[in-house]
Motif scaffolding. Structure first.
Motif, PDB file in Angstrom:
ATOM      1  N   LEU A   1     -12.444  -6.866 -24.159  1.00 37.69           N
ATOM      2  CA  LEU A   1     -13.554  -6.503 -22.414  1.00 37.69           C
ATOM      3  C   LEU A   1     -12.698  -5.390 -21.760  1.00 37.69           C
ATOM      4  CD1 LEU A   1     -14.181  -9.987 -21.497  1.00 37.69           C
ATOM      5  CD2 LEU A   1     -15.466  -8.895 -21.964  1.00 37.69           C
ATOM      6  N   ASP A   2     -11.657  -5.059 -21.929  1.00 35.09           N
ATOM      7  CA  ASP A   2     -11.017  -4.136 -21.428  1.00 35.09           C
ATOM      8  C   ASP A   2     -11.564  -2.837 -22.018  1.00 35.09           C
ATOM      9  OD1 ASP A   2      -9.446  -5.213 -19.030  1.00 35.09           O
ATOM     10  OD2 ASP A   2      -7.651  -5.747 -19.410  1.00 35.09           O
ATOM     11  N   ASP A   3     -11.381  -2.767 -23.065  1.00 36.06           N
ATOM     12  CA  ASP A   3     -11.909  -2.166 -23.872  1.00 36.06           C
ATOM     13  C   ASP A   3     -12.854  -1.681 -23.804  1.00 36.06           C
ATOM     14  OD1 ASP A   3     -11.122   0.433 -25.803  1.00 36.06           O
ATOM     15  OD2 ASP A   3     -11.778  -0.548 -27.141  1.00 36.06           O
ATOM     16  N   ILE A   4     -14.264  -2.609 -23.858  1.00 38.38           N
ATOM     17  CA  ILE A   4     -15.804  -2.247 -23.776  1.00 38.38           C
ATOM     18  C   ILE A   4     -15.576  -2.278 -22.290  1.00 38.38           C
ATOM     19  CG2 ILE A   4     -17.591  -3.703 -23.808  1.00 38.38           C
ATOM     20  CD1 ILE A   4     -16.751  -5.503 -25.739  1.00 38.38           C
ATOM     21  N   LEU A   5     -15.161  -2.479 -20.962  1.00 36.66           N
ATOM     22  CA  LEU A   5     -15.805  -1.714 -20.324  1.00 36.66           C
ATOM     23  C   LEU A   5     -15.109  -0.362 -19.539  1.00 36.66           C
ATOM     24  CD1 LEU A   5     -15.224  -5.134 -18.089  1.00 36.66           C
ATOM     25  CD2 LEU A   5     -17.391  -4.176 -19.064  1.00 36.66           C
ATOM     26  N   GLU A   6     -14.024  -0.628 -20.578  1.00 33.37           N
ATOM     27  CA  GLU A   6     -13.453   0.952 -20.225  1.00 33.37           C
ATOM     28  C   GLU A   6     -13.801   2.414 -20.300  1.00 33.37           C
ATOM     29  OE1 GLU A   6     -10.866   3.350 -17.669  1.00 33.37           O
ATOM     30  OE2 GLU A   6     -10.601   0.940 -17.722  1.00 33.37           O
ATOM     31  N   THR A   7     -14.317   1.828 -21.786  1.00 39.47           N
ATOM     32  CA  THR A   7     -14.686   3.233 -22.700  1.00 39.47           C
ATOM     33  C   THR A   7     -16.082   3.392 -23.298  1.00 39.47           C
ATOM     34  OG1 THR A   7     -14.964   1.754 -24.992  1.00 39.47           O
ATOM     35  CG2 THR A   7     -13.225   2.360 -24.173  1.00 39.47           C
ATOM     36  N   ASP A   8     -17.145   1.819 -22.609  1.00 40.60           N
ATOM     37  CA  ASP A   8     -18.806   1.625 -22.108  1.00 40.60           C
ATOM     38  C   ASP A   8     -19.616   1.745 -21.176  1.00 40.60           C
ATOM     39  OD1 ASP A   8     -18.793   2.618 -25.135  1.00 40.60           O
ATOM     40  OD2 ASP A   8     -17.778   0.271 -25.393  1.00 40.60           O
ATOM     41  N   LEU A   9     -18.598   0.776 -20.325  1.00 41.55           N
ATOM     42  CA  LEU A   9     -19.627   0.646 -19.079  1.00 41.55           C
ATOM     43  C   LEU A   9     -19.473   1.223 -17.402  1.00 41.55           C
ATOM     44  CD1 LEU A   9     -21.566  -1.316 -18.700  1.00 41.55           C
ATOM     45  CD2 LEU A   9     -20.513  -3.176 -17.446  1.00 41.55           C
ATOM     46  N   LEU A  10     -17.802   1.701 -17.861  1.00 42.59           N
ATOM     47  CA  LEU A  10     -17.501   2.281 -16.822  1.00 42.59           C
ATOM     48  C   LEU A  10     -17.930   4.036 -16.503  1.00 42.59           C
ATOM     49  CD1 LEU A  10     -15.337   2.512 -13.722  1.00 42.59           C
ATOM     50  CD2 LEU A  10     -13.423   3.106 -15.601  1.00 42.59           C
ATOM     51  N   PRO A  11     -18.078   4.706 -17.789  1.00 50.21           N
ATOM     52  CA  PRO A  11     -19.380   6.131 -17.163  1.00 50.21           C
ATOM     53  C   PRO A  11     -20.339   5.325 -16.867  1.00 50.21           C
ATOM     54  CG  PRO A  11     -18.026   5.716 -20.036  1.00 50.21           C
ATOM     55  CD  PRO A  11     -17.146   4.163 -18.888  1.00 50.21           C
ATOM     56  N   LEU A  12     -20.811   4.532 -17.519  1.00 52.16           N
ATOM     57  CA  LEU A  12     -22.324   3.957 -17.266  1.00 52.16           C
ATOM     58  C   LEU A  12     -22.028   4.253 -15.698  1.00 52.16           C
ATOM     59  CD1 LEU A  12     -25.329   3.794 -17.112  1.00 52.16           C
ATOM     60  CD2 LEU A  12     -24.681   1.451 -17.979  1.00 52.16           C
TER      61      LEU A  12
END
Length: 216
Positions: free
Chosen positions: A66-77
């Motif tokens: 989840l950390d990886d998903i949010l850091e790499t895919d959601l935080l840029p958005l």
């Protein structure tokens, strides 16, 4: 001749490399559906003992993924949304993207018995990133003024827990995300009741539900 500091640095690098490989393997295996710690270890090219040394249980794997998903895919958005002209729509897009990402990892929700508990913890780390966007939406009258940044992770987890499952079709998720975001509309909104001491933890409520189901 390597010094003690050299060896310690090498161990830290090796540990970081193992953690990264296991996290990537977790996304790969869980993206295919139901998985196991043994399958994740094999995908990462490490022994099961190495996996357990860094990730003692399934919840730890879910947290890392989840950390990886949010850091790499959601935080840029989230960062791009800082200048979005329609802040409420930007929040809507972030929630929709989060559901899409988690749903794509088909085995993620079911891999850990307390997925919602882990998700609340992970999403709390991103509440600070959402705070400026929320303030802009409130100042523009697009989101009710009594909502706080700390409410957003709970709000998102309620959507995730109910909709981020493979059987929830995209059109169904879209309908209920729209319904959820209508509750953020300040027009004719009923003031939110205050949270009482000890009653503000969604994880406790979800745990009680899960516990009740297990007791049945």
């Amino acid at each position: 001749m390597p010094t003690a500091n050299d060896r310690a640095t090498r161990r830290r690098v090796d540990a970081r490399s193992s953690v990264e490989r296991i996290t990537v393997a977790g996304r790969t295996v869980l993206g295919k559906g139901e998985g196991s710690l043994e399958l994740i270890a094999a995908e990462a090219g490490v022994g099961i003992a190495t996996l357990y040394r860094h990730f003692p249980n399934r919840e730890a794997i879910v947290r890392a993924v989840l950390d990886d998903i949010l850091e790499t895919d959601l935080l840029p958005l989230i960062e791009r949304a800082a200048d979005a002209p329609d802040t409420r729509q930007a929040l809507h897009d972030i929630a929709t993207r989060l559901l899409d990402l988690i749903t794509a990892e088909r085995g993620l929700v079911t891999f850990a018995s307390n997925f919602a508990d882990v998700a609340v913890d992970v999403l709390q780390n991103f509440s600070a990133s959402l705070h400026p966007l929320l303030l802009r939406a409130q100042e523009a009258g697009e989101v009710r003024g009594d909502l706080t940044a700390e409410d957003i992770p709970h709000f998102l987890v309620m959507a995730v827990a109910g909709l981020a499952i493979p059987s929830a079709a995209p059109s169904l998720r879209a309908r209920f995300i729209a319904l959820l975001f209508d509750s953020l509309n300040p027009a004719n909104a009923t003031p939110l009741p205050p949270l009482l001491a000890g009653e503000g933890d969604l994880r406790t409520a979800l745990g009680n539900v899960n516990g009740g189901r297990q007791a049945e």
